[in-house]
Motif scaffolding. Structure first.
Motif, PDB file in Angstrom:
ATOM      1  N   ILE A 224       0.837  -1.200   0.000  1.00  0.00           N
ATOM      2  CA  ILE A 224       0.000   0.000   0.000  1.00  0.00           C
ATOM      3  C   ILE A 224       0.878   1.259   0.000  1.00  0.00           C
ATOM      4  N   TYR A 225       1.949   1.214   0.770  1.00  0.00           N
ATOM      5  CA  TYR A 225       2.870   2.351   0.892  1.00  0.00           C
ATOM      6  C   TYR A 225       3.488   2.684  -0.467  1.00  0.00           C
ATOM      7  N   ILE A 226       3.943   1.642  -1.177  1.00  0.00           N
ATOM      8  CA  ILE A 226       4.534   1.857  -2.497  1.00  0.00           C
ATOM      9  C   ILE A 226       3.493   2.406  -3.462  1.00  0.00           C
ATOM     10  N   TYR A 227       2.285   1.840  -3.395  1.00  0.00           N
ATOM     11  CA  TYR A 227       1.194   2.327  -4.244  1.00  0.00           C
ATOM     12  C   TYR A 227       0.963   3.823  -4.013  1.00  0.00           C
ATOM     13  N   LEU A 228       0.937   4.233  -2.773  1.00  0.00           N
ATOM     14  CA  LEU A 228       0.684   5.635  -2.448  1.00  0.00           C
ATOM     15  C   LEU A 228       1.801   6.529  -2.968  1.00  0.00           C
ATOM     16  N   LEU A 229       3.054   6.139  -2.743  1.00  0.00           N
ATOM     17  CA  LEU A 229       4.184   6.952  -3.187  1.00  0.00           C
ATOM     18  C   LEU A 229       4.263   7.010  -4.712  1.00  0.00           C
ATOM     19  N   GLU A 230       3.937   5.889  -5.353  1.00  0.00           N
ATOM     20  CA  GLU A 230       4.026   5.814  -6.811  1.00  0.00           C
ATOM     21  C   GLU A 230       2.934   6.624  -7.498  1.00  0.00           C
ATOM     22  N   ASN A 231       1.798   6.780  -6.824  1.00  0.00           N
ATOM     23  CA  ASN A 231       0.652   7.461  -7.435  1.00  0.00           C
ATOM     24  C   ASN A 231       0.291   8.755  -6.716  1.00  0.00           C
ATOM     25  N   PHE A 232       1.202   9.269  -5.919  1.00  0.00           N
ATOM     26  CA  PHE A 232       0.889  10.412  -5.051  1.00  0.00           C
ATOM     27  C   PHE A 232       0.356  11.602  -5.836  1.00  0.00           C
ATOM     28  N   LYS A 233       0.950  11.885  -6.981  1.00  0.00           N
ATOM     29  CA  LYS A 233       0.541  13.057  -7.761  1.00  0.00           C
ATOM     30  C   LYS A 233      -0.778  12.823  -8.500  1.00  0.00           C
ATOM     31  N   LYS A 234      -1.152  11.564  -8.679  1.00  0.00           N
ATOM     32  CA  LYS A 234      -2.383  11.238  -9.398  1.00  0.00           C
ATOM     33  C   LYS A 234      -3.602  11.202  -8.481  1.00  0.00           C
ATOM     34  N   LEU A 235      -3.377  11.012  -7.185  1.00  0.00           N
ATOM     35  CA  LEU A 235      -4.478  10.863  -6.242  1.00  0.00           C
ATOM     36  C   LEU A 235      -4.922  12.225  -5.712  1.00  0.00           C
ATOM     37  N   ASN A 236      -6.210  12.352  -5.456  1.00  0.00           N
ATOM     38  CA  ASN A 236      -6.671  13.594  -4.839  1.00  0.00           C
ATOM     39  C   ASN A 236      -6.426  13.546  -3.330  1.00  0.00           C
ATOM     40  N   ASP A 237      -6.724  14.642  -2.656  1.00  0.00           N
ATOM     41  CA  ASP A 237      -6.393  14.775  -1.239  1.00  0.00           C
ATOM     42  C   ASP A 237      -7.098  13.731  -0.375  1.00  0.00           C
ATOM     43  N   ASN A 238      -8.352  13.468  -0.671  1.00  0.00           N
ATOM     44  CA  ASN A 238      -9.110  12.491   0.110  1.00  0.00           C
ATOM     45  C   ASN A 238      -8.569  11.078  -0.061  1.00  0.00           C
ATOM     46  N   GLU A 239      -8.167  10.752  -1.277  1.00  0.00           N
ATOM     47  CA  GLU A 239      -7.613   9.421  -1.553  1.00  0.00           C
ATOM     48  C   GLU A 239      -6.285   9.220  -0.830  1.00  0.00           C
ATOM     49  N   ILE A 240      -5.469  10.257  -0.785  1.00  0.00           N
ATOM     50  CA  ILE A 240      -4.202  10.182  -0.050  1.00  0.00           C
ATOM     51  C   ILE A 240      -4.461   9.974   1.435  1.00  0.00           C
ATOM     52  N   GLN A 241      -5.414  10.736   1.968  1.00  0.00           N
ATOM     53  CA  GLN A 241      -5.762  10.609   3.384  1.00  0.00           C
ATOM     54  C   GLN A 241      -6.282   9.203   3.701  1.00  0.00           C
ATOM     55  N   ASP A 242      -7.067   8.637   2.793  1.00  0.00           N
ATOM     56  CA  ASP A 242      -7.601   7.289   2.985  1.00  0.00           C
ATOM     57  C   ASP A 242      -6.479   6.260   3.086  1.00  0.00           C
ATOM     58  N   LYS A 243      -5.474   6.386   2.214  1.00  0.00           N
ATOM     59  CA  LYS A 243      -4.367   5.431   2.222  1.00  0.00           C
ATOM     60  C   LYS A 243      -3.521   5.567   3.487  1.00  0.00           C
ATOM     61  N   ILE A 244      -3.277   6.812   3.911  1.00  0.00           N
ATOM     62  CA  ILE A 244      -2.496   7.024   5.140  1.00  0.00           C
ATOM     63  C   ILE A 244      -3.247   6.461   6.337  1.00  0.00           C
ATOM     64  N   LEU A 245      -4.556   6.667   6.381  1.00  0.00           N
ATOM     65  CA  LEU A 245      -5.368   6.127   7.469  1.00  0.00           C
ATOM     66  C   LEU A 245      -5.346   4.603   7.456  1.00  0.00           C
ATOM     67  N   THR A 246      -5.451   4.009   6.268  1.00  0.00           N
ATOM     68  CA  THR A 246      -5.411   2.547   6.142  1.00  0.00           C
ATOM     69  C   THR A 246      -4.100   1.991   6.683  1.00  0.00           C
ATOM     70  N   ILE A 247      -2.989   2.593   6.288  1.00  0.00           N
ATOM     71  CA  ILE A 247      -1.676   2.148   6.766  1.00  0.00           C
ATOM     72  C   ILE A 247      -1.589   2.279   8.286  1.00  0.00           C
ATOM     73  N   SER A 248      -2.113   3.374   8.824  1.00  0.00           N
ATOM     74  CA  SER A 248      -2.061   3.609  10.274  1.00  0.00           C
ATOM     75  C   SER A 248      -2.870   2.563  11.039  1.00  0.00           C
ATOM     76  N   ILE A 249      -4.077   2.249  10.537  1.00  0.00           N
ATOM     77  CA  ILE A 249      -4.913   1.243  11.195  1.00  0.00           C
ATOM     78  C   ILE A 249      -4.240  -0.115  11.164  1.00  0.00           C
ATOM     79  N   PHE A 250      -3.677  -0.470  10.021  1.00  0.00           N
ATOM     80  CA  PHE A 250      -3.020  -1.769   9.901  1.00  0.00           C
ATOM     81  C   PHE A 250      -1.798  -1.861  10.810  1.00  0.00           C
ATOM     82  N   CYS A 251      -1.106  -0.739  11.003  1.00  0.00           N
ATOM     83  CA  CYS A 251       0.066  -0.736  11.892  1.00  0.00           C
ATOM     84  C   CYS A 251      -0.332  -0.965  13.349  1.00  0.00           C
TER      85      CYS A 251
END
Length: 559
Positions: A224-251
């Motif tokens: 998920i982390y690689i996906y986020l970094l690789e697509n960071f410029k393509k994702l909107n703000d809400n999508e970025i926040q969703d991925k960061i939240l997902t990573i945090s919950i899983f941690c």
């Protein structure tokens, strides 16, 4: 076999039901950017949260677990728009689970303390000072709160063992679907290598016990982390926040499942700081869920042991009547921390003339290294040698200088440099503190997959290259054949017996005023009541009281 298949299918429905509801209706995370395995982990998370919360006030009895189970299945069918497709996938997952579980042995730790702990929480509200009875009850995995739900009126007790096989098989199936249908990206290359490893080395998944799931989730967090970094410029703000939240919950799941994997917790922290999203992250009301999860498990640990994290250090403990802080007791955290570290550093293989009793001199200054090399180094090499050899051969087979693009190598390295650094630090931390392979193999495998994925991604449409498809097919065939051979050769029962009542076990019972304790000398407690320990001497140190329907296992020296 049919029984295992049906049970695993029902468990998949329940877990996915909770995960879908939690993701879409509570977290409001768009399913378009979350593959289906994330849904399973969200379900895994939510079931644990519900179970541990309820156990503060109720035993997780068969009635309670049945209600939770049925509610999950109802949630699965509620407004499910792609029902047929998911049900078909679950048929495949259930088939894999059946192959994994049929005639499979239980992990050794199940008889020692996993099973007894499940019996405790099914018959009791949370118990104060539980680790005074058996110190391992103090560092039980959060996973047990997921497993207990799958012993109810609708699912027999074997569901406890099957439940983790369902999550593992879901990872294999959903990950295969992910890399086959999506375009060629660095995160898919990483996931491709990770799948190869799990197919090659985790076919006997019960050997890993509580350690498989947190390591698997760590690998998935990297994806998920690689996906986020690789697509960071393509994702909107809400999508970025969703991925960061997902990573945090899983941690948060990882921390309370396997503390040795805590270094992965740096990933969301670095991401939040580096991307300047501190205010945005903490203003998001959804972070209340990982906070609640952490608070519940810290509270559970404090009640069970007198420590927030056990058995790390007395510095994380409070001097209560049930804690072993400052006294030489069975549950003393400093003593148990020393012993646990010594065992992870090959204490049984030590020079027995030089080191007769547990002491810090053995674990310091790498005095343990020679003993560790005799056994555990071999285990590490055995587990990674075939994987490294296979991937090296794959790369050489497809190497073509014409396609080698150093600019792409550099670009890929820039994307994943933080995960590489984190996994490298993790390997160092694991080696210094607890160098048993299963305690931290996700550091090693994650690091290798990250490095190899840089070189793997050199051609377009990599998953259409025949050799890669062939390797994937061979790995699947290897996984299936090893289990089929195991089933054919073994004389184990078709379904493992979890209860001590179905085994020839010698045990005794000691009566206290408020509770009876069953005890053995060889660690064969398994599932079942009365509560069991394999440390008879601990019974001489304790007194059990009942205060407002809560049981307190108190230390006599503090009474």
């Amino acid at each position: 076999m049919i029984k295992i298949f049906i049970i695993s299918f029902m468990i998949a429905l329940c877990t996915y039901g909770y995960g879908k509801h939690f993701q879409l209706n509570i977290l409001k995370i768009n399913n378009k950017f979350t593959d289906r395995f994330s849904v399973m982990i969200f379900g895994y998370f939510l079931i644990q949260l519900i179970a541990v919360f309820l156990n503060f006030f109720l035993p997780l009895s068969i009635i309670v677990t049945s209600i939770i189970f049925i509610l999950g299945i109802i949630l699965f069918f509620y407004k499910n728009n792609d029902l047929k497709k998911i049900l078909l996938i679950f048929l495949v997952i259930s088939s894999i689970v059946t192959i994994l579980i049929y005639k499979s042995n239980l992990n050794n730790d199940f008889s020692l303390y996993h099973g007894p702990y499940l019996s405790i929480i099914s018959d009791n509200k949370i118990i104060f000072g539980l680790n005074n009875l058996h110190f391992r009850f103090g560092h039980i995995s959060a996973q047990q709160y997921f497993e207990i739900i799958f012993s109810n009126y609708f699912v027999p007790e074997i569901g406890i063992s099957i439940s983790i096989a369902v999550i593992f098989s879901s990872f294999i199936v959903f990950s295969l679907l992910t890399i086959l249908k999506k375009p060629n990206l660095l995160n898919q290359s990483f996931l491709f290598l990770a799948i190869l490893y799990f197919l090659l080395r985790s076919y006997r998944f019960n050997e890993f016990g509580n350690d498989l799931m947190p390591n698997l989730i760590c690998i998935y967090i990297l994806y998920i982390y690689i996906y986020l970094l690789e697509n960071f410029k393509k994702l909107n703000d809400n999508e970025i926040q969703d991925k960061i939240l997902t990573i945090s919950i899983f941690c948060t799941i990882i921390i309370f499942s396997k503390l040795t994997l805590v270094i992965f917790g740096l990933l969301p922290i670095i991401l939040i700081i580096k991307k300047k999203r501190i205010i945005k992250f903490f203003k998001d009301f959804r972070i209340i869920f990982p906070i609640i999860f952490i608070s519940l498990f810290l509270g559970k640990n404090l009640i069970n042991t007198g420590c927030f994290l056990y058995p790390v250090s007395d510095r994380l403990c409070i001097d209560t009547k049930w804690s072993g802080k400052n006294i030489n007791s069975h549950s003393n955290s400093n003593i148990r921390s020393l012993q646990s570290e010594a065992w992870s550093k090959a204490w049984p293989e030590r020079n027995k003339l030089k080191y007769t009793d547990y002491n810090k001199s053995y674990i310091q200054d790498f005095n343990w290294l020679d003993s560790w090399a005799k056994k555990h180094l071999y285990v590490v090499i055995k587990n990674i040698f075939i994987f490294i050899s296979l991937i090296s051969f794959l790369l050489l087979l497809n190497f073509n200088r014409k396609y080698m693009r150093f600019s792409l190598l550099y670009e890929n390295l820039k994307i994943i440099k933080i995960p590489i650094i984190i996994t490298a630090l993790g390997i160092l931390f694991w080696f210094i503190k607890a160098p048993i392979y299963r305690y931290g193999f996700s550091y090693i495998i994650g690091f290798l997959c990250l490095i190899f994925s840089i070189f793997l991604l050199q051609k377009k449409n990599i998953y259409k290259v025949k050799s890669f498809n062939i390797f994937l097919i061979l790995a699947i065939l290897f996984f299936l054949s090893k289990n089929i051979i195991r089933i054919h050769k073994t004389d184990n029962p078709k379904i493992a017996n979890l209860s001590y009542q179905n085994k020839n076990i010698i045990y005794n019972v000691k009566e206290f005023d408020e509770i009876n304790i069953r005890y053995t000398k060889d660690g064969t407690c398994y599932l079942g009541l009365p509560i069991c320990t394999n440390f008879p001497r601990s019974l001489d140190e304790i007194k059990i009281k009942k205060i407002k329907n809560y049981k307190f296992i108190l230390l006599k020296k503090k009474l």
